[in-house]
Scaffold this motif. Structure first.
Motif, PDB file in Angstrom:
ATOM      1  N   LEU A   1       0.825  -1.206   0.000  1.00  0.00           N
ATOM      2  CA  LEU A   1       0.000   0.000   0.000  1.00  0.00           C
ATOM      3  C   LEU A   1       0.863   1.261   0.000  1.00  0.00           C
ATOM      4  CD1 LEU A   1      -2.750  -1.017   2.593  1.00  0.00           C
ATOM      5  CD2 LEU A   1      -3.031  -0.784   0.117  1.00  0.00           C
ATOM      6  N   LYS A   2       2.127   1.099   0.341  1.00  0.00           N
ATOM      7  CA  LYS A   2       3.052   2.241   0.384  1.00  0.00           C
ATOM      8  C   LYS A   2       3.651   2.561  -0.977  1.00  0.00           C
ATOM      9  CE  LYS A   2       5.271  -0.004   3.634  1.00  0.00           C
ATOM     10  NZ  LYS A   2       4.287  -0.973   4.130  1.00  0.00           N
ATOM     11  N   ASP A   3       3.351   1.766  -1.996  1.00  0.00           N
ATOM     12  CA  ASP A   3       3.967   1.956  -3.313  1.00  0.00           C
ATOM     13  C   ASP A   3       3.753   3.359  -3.896  1.00  0.00           C
ATOM     14  OD1 ASP A   3       4.921  -0.605  -3.178  1.00  0.00           O
ATOM     15  OD2 ASP A   3       3.384  -1.472  -4.465  1.00  0.00           O
ATOM     16  N   PRO A   4       2.547   3.949  -3.818  1.00  0.00           N
ATOM     17  CA  PRO A   4       2.399   5.317  -4.340  1.00  0.00           C
ATOM     18  C   PRO A   4       3.327   6.314  -3.658  1.00  0.00           C
ATOM     19  CG  PRO A   4       0.249   4.319  -4.021  1.00  0.00           C
ATOM     20  CD  PRO A   4       1.240   3.400  -3.381  1.00  0.00           C
TER      21      PRO A   4
ATOM     22  N   ILE B   1       0.009   3.753 -13.013  1.00  0.00           N
ATOM     23  CA  ILE B   1      -0.765   2.520 -13.164  1.00  0.00           C
ATOM     24  C   ILE B   1       0.058   1.352 -12.622  1.00  0.00           C
ATOM     25  CG2 ILE B   1      -1.736   0.863 -14.801  1.00  0.00           C
ATOM     26  CD1 ILE B   1      -2.493   3.113 -16.617  1.00  0.00           C
ATOM     27  N   PHE B   2      -0.562   0.541 -11.763  1.00  0.00           N
ATOM     28  CA  PHE B   2       0.082  -0.682 -11.301  1.00  0.00           C
ATOM     29  C   PHE B   2      -0.330  -1.801 -12.247  1.00  0.00           C
ATOM     30  CE2 PHE B   2      -0.134   1.907  -7.406  1.00  0.00           C
ATOM     31  CZ  PHE B   2       1.227   1.964  -7.141  1.00  0.00           C
TER      32      PHE B   2
ATOM     33  N   LYS C   1       1.079 -10.637  -2.879  1.00  0.00           N
ATOM     34  CA  LYS C   1       1.166 -10.996  -1.459  1.00  0.00           C
ATOM     35  C   LYS C   1       2.516 -11.583  -1.085  1.00  0.00           C
ATOM     36  CE  LYS C   1      -3.814 -11.822  -1.072  1.00  0.00           C
ATOM     37  NZ  LYS C   1      -4.884 -12.811  -0.722  1.00  0.00           N
ATOM     38  N   THR C   2       3.351 -11.846  -2.090  1.00  0.00           N
ATOM     39  CA  THR C   2       4.653 -12.469  -1.835  1.00  0.00           C
ATOM     40  C   THR C   2       5.834 -11.600  -2.250  1.00  0.00           C
ATOM     41  OG1 THR C   2       4.691 -13.555  -3.993  1.00  0.00           O
ATOM     42  CG2 THR C   2       3.630 -14.743  -2.181  1.00  0.00           C
TER      43      THR C   2
ATOM     44  N   LYS D   1      11.519  -9.721  -1.041  1.00  0.00           N
ATOM     45  CA  LYS D   1      10.413  -9.853  -0.090  1.00  0.00           C
ATOM     46  C   LYS D   1       9.539  -8.606  -0.080  1.00  0.00           C
ATOM     47  CE  LYS D   1      13.235 -12.885   2.830  1.00  0.00           C
ATOM     48  NZ  LYS D   1      13.829 -13.088   4.168  1.00  0.00           N
ATOM     49  N   LEU D   2       8.534  -8.612   0.791  1.00  0.00           N
ATOM     50  CA  LEU D   2       7.652  -7.464   0.942  1.00  0.00           C
ATOM     51  C   LEU D   2       8.322  -6.407   1.811  1.00  0.00           C
ATOM     52  CD1 LEU D   2       4.274  -9.320   1.548  1.00  0.00           C
ATOM     53  CD2 LEU D   2       5.064  -8.287  -0.573  1.00  0.00           C
TER      54      LEU D   2
END
Length: 207
Positions: free
Chosen positions: A47-50, A112-113, A120-121, A153-154
């Motif tokens: 969720l932090k990508d933006p 755009i993603f 999730k991985t 990883k995440l």
């Protein structure tokens, strides 16, 4: 292109916090166009990508966000000020698509993603065709971007995060000539291949 005041304020506040918590680094910022509309097309692992993408460049990025987030007046005002606009997911929302095209024609950056959902991985998922279709319809280039973490990883606290950008890719270079479904799928795979190459390189360099 001027950024919204709230966007500027948020970036000033968040930058040192993220630098401390994620020790992020940005590669190849010189690949980002300084003006003109383009599609910033990235993988999606958090969720932090933006926020990570915003920290990596000077220009404001505009995103489609699910319509439900705009039901609350305060939240709606906040995320609109930060560059989001609503989309009814799964319904072929022509208003949202027209809005995205208008932003690009006005010389702005559309984020755009490419996978359409979060991994999730941390591994890459199958690409969607939205970015390729938008590039074909507007004639604007795509800038593939990659967010990766140490070990693939995440992103978690104090785990190194790398944000990388590729050179802009024109619709012609993506093979978008007739606007067919096959072209969109092939172009999407090309974009994802570029993202995958950056990801592998970044993971190797952080291990």
């Amino acid at each position: 292109m001027k950024r919204a005041p709230l966007y500027n304020f948020g970036k000033v506040v968040v930058t040192p916090i993220f630098k401390l918590l994620f020790r992020y680094r940005v590669n190849s910022k010189n690949n980002l166009p300084e003006d003109g509309g383009y599609i910033l097309c990235c993988n999606h692992i958090s969720l932090k990508d933006p926020v990570f993408l915003a920290l990596g460049q000077k220009r404001q990025i505009f995103y489609m966000a699910k319509e439900e987030l705009f039901h609350n007046k305060f939240l709606s005002s906040l995320i609109r000020a930060l560059g989001a606009f609503p989309v009814h997911r799964g319904s072929g929302d022509t208003k949202a698509i027209n809005n995205a095209e208008l932003l690009l024609q006005e010389g702005k950056v559309l984020g755009i993603f490419i996978e359409g959902t979060r991994s999730k991985t941390g591994e890459l998922l199958r690409p969607k065709s939205g970015a390729a279709m938008m590039a074909y319809q507007t004639g604007k280039p795509v800038v593939p971007a990659c967010i990766s973490c140490k070990g693939g990883k995440l992103p978690k606290l104090f785990r190194k995060v790398t944000i990388s950008y590729s050179n802009p890719v024109t619709p012609e270079e993506l093979g978008l000539k007739e606007g067919t479904g096959t072209e969109f799928r092939n172009a999407s795979r090309t974009i994802m291949d570029i993202i995958s190459t950056m990801r592998e390189k970044d993971i190797q360099e952080t291990n």
